[in-house]
Design a protein around this motif. Structure first.
Motif, PDB file in Angstrom:
ATOM      1  N   LEU A 128     -33.079  39.063  77.930  1.00 50.57           N
ATOM      2  CA  LEU A 128     -33.353  39.135  79.362  1.00 50.57           C
ATOM      3  C   LEU A 128     -34.863  39.089  79.595  1.00 50.57           C
ATOM      4  N   TRP A 129     -35.297  38.127  80.414  1.00 46.24           N
ATOM      5  CA  TRP A 129     -36.704  38.006  80.791  1.00 46.24           C
ATOM      6  C   TRP A 129     -36.897  38.603  82.182  1.00 46.24           C
ATOM      7  N   MET A 130     -37.864  39.483  82.339  1.00 48.15           N
ATOM      8  CA  MET A 130     -38.237  40.026  83.646  1.00 48.15           C
ATOM      9  C   MET A 130     -39.661  39.542  83.929  1.00 48.15           C
ATOM     10  N   VAL A 131     -39.777  38.558  84.811  1.00 50.92           N
ATOM     11  CA  VAL A 131     -41.061  37.894  85.067  1.00 50.92           C
ATOM     12  C   VAL A 131     -41.647  38.400  86.382  1.00 50.92           C
ATOM     13  N   ALA A 132     -42.848  38.976  86.318  1.00 52.77           N
ATOM     14  CA  ALA A 132     -43.434  39.562  87.526  1.00 52.77           C
ATOM     15  C   ALA A 132     -44.915  39.263  87.673  1.00 52.77           C
ATOM     16  N   THR A 133     -45.354  39.235  88.925  1.00 51.93           N
ATOM     17  CA  THR A 133     -46.776  39.250  89.260  1.00 51.93           C
ATOM     18  C   THR A 133     -46.990  40.373  90.259  1.00 51.93           C
ATOM     19  N   GLY A 134     -48.127  41.066  90.150  1.00 51.56           N
ATOM     20  CA  GLY A 134     -48.473  42.111  91.103  1.00 51.56           C
ATOM     21  C   GLY A 134     -47.436  43.216  91.185  1.00 51.56           C
ATOM     22  N   THR A 135     -47.192  43.668  92.420  1.00 47.78           N
ATOM     23  CA  THR A 135     -46.226  44.752  92.613  1.00 47.78           C
ATOM     24  C   THR A 135     -44.795  44.271  92.449  1.00 47.78           C
ATOM     25  N   GLY A 136     -44.618  43.001  92.149  1.00 47.03           N
ATOM     26  CA  GLY A 136     -43.296  42.486  91.791  1.00 47.03           C
ATOM     27  C   GLY A 136     -42.785  43.118  90.507  1.00 47.03           C
ATOM     28  N   PHE A 137     -43.635  43.910  89.847  1.00 50.54           N
ATOM     29  CA  PHE A 137     -43.229  44.620  88.630  1.00 50.54           C
ATOM     30  C   PHE A 137     -42.273  45.769  88.944  1.00 50.54           C
ATOM     31  N   ALA A 138     -42.250  46.233  90.185  1.00 48.34           N
ATOM     32  CA  ALA A 138     -41.470  47.427  90.554  1.00 48.34           C
ATOM     33  C   ALA A 138     -40.004  47.396  90.110  1.00 48.34           C
ATOM     34  N   PRO A 139     -39.246  46.320  90.382  1.00 54.45           N
ATOM     35  CA  PRO A 139     -37.842  46.341  89.941  1.00 54.45           C
ATOM     36  C   PRO A 139     -37.687  46.388  88.430  1.00 54.45           C
ATOM     37  N   TRP A 140     -38.667  45.873  87.697  1.00 52.12           N
ATOM     38  CA  TRP A 140     -38.598  45.935  86.224  1.00 52.12           C
ATOM     39  C   TRP A 140     -38.764  47.374  85.768  1.00 52.12           C
ATOM     40  N   ALA A 141     -39.572  48.152  86.506  1.00 49.56           N
ATOM     41  CA  ALA A 141     -39.742  49.569  86.179  1.00 49.56           C
ATOM     42  C   ALA A 141     -38.410  50.297  86.275  1.00 49.56           C
ATOM     43  N   SER A 142     -37.572  49.847  87.179  1.00 48.59           N
ATOM     44  CA  SER A 142     -36.236  50.418  87.342  1.00 48.59           C
ATOM     45  C   SER A 142     -35.298  49.937  86.240  1.00 48.59           C
ATOM     46  N   LEU A 143     -35.217  48.634  86.081  1.00 47.96           N
ATOM     47  CA  LEU A 143     -34.253  48.045  85.148  1.00 47.96           C
ATOM     48  C   LEU A 143     -34.556  48.333  83.687  1.00 47.96           C
ATOM     49  N   VAL A 144     -35.829  48.393  83.323  1.00 42.11           N
ATOM     50  CA  VAL A 144     -36.162  48.594  81.916  1.00 42.11           C
ATOM     51  C   VAL A 144     -35.877  50.029  81.486  1.00 42.11           C
ATOM     52  N   ARG A 145     -35.620  50.917  82.456  1.00 47.79           N
ATOM     53  CA  ARG A 145     -35.274  52.305  82.148  1.00 47.79           C
ATOM     54  C   ARG A 145     -33.798  52.602  82.395  1.00 47.79           C
ATOM     55  N   ASP A 146     -33.008  51.564  82.582  1.00 43.13           N
ATOM     56  CA  ASP A 146     -31.575  51.743  82.833  1.00 43.13           C
ATOM     57  C   ASP A 146     -30.781  51.433  81.566  1.00 43.13           C
ATOM     58  N   PRO A 147     -29.977  52.366  81.070  1.00 42.48           N
ATOM     59  CA  PRO A 147     -29.188  52.137  79.856  1.00 42.48           C
ATOM     60  C   PRO A 147     -28.309  50.889  79.928  1.00 42.48           C
ATOM     61  N   GLU A 148     -27.826  50.546  81.127  1.00 42.28           N
ATOM     62  CA  GLU A 148     -26.949  49.387  81.256  1.00 42.28           C
ATOM     63  C   GLU A 148     -27.647  48.093  80.835  1.00 42.28           C
ATOM     64  N   THR A 149     -28.967  48.026  81.044  1.00 43.99           N
ATOM     65  CA  THR A 149     -29.727  46.845  80.648  1.00 43.99           C
ATOM     66  C   THR A 149     -29.565  46.585  79.150  1.00 43.99           C
ATOM     67  N   TYR A 150     -29.563  47.657  78.372  1.00 42.47           N
ATOM     68  CA  TYR A 150     -29.487  47.526  76.923  1.00 42.47           C
ATOM     69  C   TYR A 150     -28.048  47.350  76.436  1.00 42.47           C
ATOM     70  N   GLU A 151     -27.105  47.639  77.302  1.00 40.02           N
ATOM     71  CA  GLU A 151     -25.706  47.364  76.968  1.00 40.02           C
ATOM     72  C   GLU A 151     -25.408  45.873  77.091  1.00 40.02           C
ATOM     73  N   LYS A 152     -26.109  45.194  78.006  1.00 41.39           N
ATOM     74  CA  LYS A 152     -25.827  43.789  78.278  1.00 41.39           C
ATOM     75  C   LYS A 152     -26.729  42.818  77.523  1.00 41.39           C
ATOM     76  N   PHE A 153     -27.889  43.308  77.054  1.00 43.05           N
ATOM     77  CA  PHE A 153     -28.835  42.411  76.386  1.00 43.05           C
ATOM     78  C   PHE A 153     -29.409  43.053  75.131  1.00 43.05           C
ATOM     79  N   ASP A 154     -29.605  42.225  74.108  1.00 42.50           N
ATOM     80  CA  ASP A 154     -30.162  42.721  72.847  1.00 42.50           C
ATOM     81  C   ASP A 154     -31.677  42.847  72.911  1.00 42.50           C
ATOM     82  N   GLU A 155     -32.324  41.909  73.617  1.00 37.61           N
ATOM     83  CA  GLU A 155     -33.786  41.893  73.713  1.00 37.61           C
ATOM     84  C   GLU A 155     -34.210  41.840  75.182  1.00 37.61           C
ATOM     85  N   ILE A 156     -35.295  42.566  75.500  1.00 35.32           N
ATOM     86  CA  ILE A 156     -35.846  42.570  76.844  1.00 35.32           C
ATOM     87  C   ILE A 156     -37.297  42.133  76.763  1.00 35.32           C
ATOM     88  N   VAL A 157     -37.665  41.117  77.547  1.00 32.90           N
ATOM     89  CA  VAL A 157     -39.056  40.662  77.609  1.00 32.90           C
ATOM     90  C   VAL A 157     -39.564  40.923  79.026  1.00 32.90           C
TER      91      VAL A 157
END
Length: 274
Positions: A128-157
């Motif tokens: 899973l790629w999370m591509v952000a510029t500026g404050t667009g990083f905010a949703p990644w701050a949420s998703l990268v700390r959610d256990p479900e993200t790691y249930e669905k994907f082996d690698e997070i970029v």
């Protein structure tokens, strides 16, 4: 009809009726990173539910008809507080006042959250790629700390592109703290790759994210092949121009846009612009 309630930022501030379908929450903490970027946390209503990656409308109780703006929620769905990451706009209808909040002040938040940057809009894959510029990083701050993200994907970029080095601080600190997190630390170990770049100030890695995708440098930094429908899913959040350009590049690699009703290969934030 909802009974009017009072919500004020300070004891001596004017009092206005609480708008319908709105929570009045207390500011817990505020962190200023630069002259133009800050984050803050507010209390979470017991009834407030959201999916990691969603946004919600927030405002201040400083007028009879307060200004509300869409803000991506930076905290994960399990957090007991609600976190936001914001730019400071000197003459912004909301942010000119929001940037001055202090612990104990009141922030208004609408009852309903929504958004396209949710895991439900993507089909499972390897990376899973999370591509952000500026404050667009905010949703990644949420998703990268959610256990479900790691249930669905082996690698997070996670990518974080800003003009200057100091602008990367929020993302830098958050990613650096992942493995020490008592809830998700074990899940994140060795599975998150972080690519932080600047476009103006000199830094170890420079370049616009679009350029790094086009010339292949992004994939060299991560140590993988370019986007492939068989292995990759992409989420995109940032400025309007960046959204358009990265979407075109992702589609050029054969990926198809997904939605809550029809999950697919990539998603773009439709309401929030960092």
């Amino acid at each position: 009809m909802q009974t009017a309630a009072l919500a004020v930022t300070t004891d001596d501030a004017p009092q206005f009726p609480l708008p319908a379908n709105t929570h009045a929450e207390r500011v817990v903490s505020v962190t200023h990173y630069t002259d133009s970027l800050f984050s803050f946390r507010i209390t979470r209503p017991a009834a407030f539910r959201f999916r990691s990656g969603e946004f919600v409308m927030i405002g201040l109780p400083n007028a009879e008809r307060p200004v509300f703006r869409a803000y991506s929620i930076a905290s994960p769905a399990w957090d007991e507080e609600v976190e936001f990451y914001s730019i400071k706009v000197p003459d912004g209808p909301l942010t000119q006042h929001l940037q001055k909040i202090r612990p104990g002040d009141t922030v208004l938040m609408k009852h309903k959250s929504t958004g396209t940057l949710v895991l439900d809009a993507l089909t499972p894959a390897k990376r899973l790629w999370m591509v952000a510029t500026g404050t667009g990083f905010a949703p990644w701050a949420s998703l990268v700390r959610d256990p479900e993200t790691y249930e669905k994907f082996d690698e997070i970029v996670v990518t974080n592109t800003c003009r200057d080095v100091a602008d990367l601080a929020y993302g830098d600190q958050l990613v650096a703290a992942l493995e020490a997190d008592p809830l998700i630390g074990e899940l994140t170990a060795g599975r998150v790759k972080y690519v932080a770049t600047t476009t103006r100030e000199a830094s170890p890695q420079m370049g616009r994210i679009t350029t790094l995708i086009e010339n292949g440098e992004l994939f060299r930094l991560v140590g993988c092949a370019p986007f492939d429908r068989a292995t990759d899913r992409v989420m995109i959040c940032g400025s309007m121009a960046m959204l358009k350009d990265v979407k075109a590049l992702v589609e050029a690699h054969g990926l198809e846009e997904g939605s809550n009703s029809k999950p697919a290969d990539f998603v773009v934030e439709r309401a929030f612009v960092g």
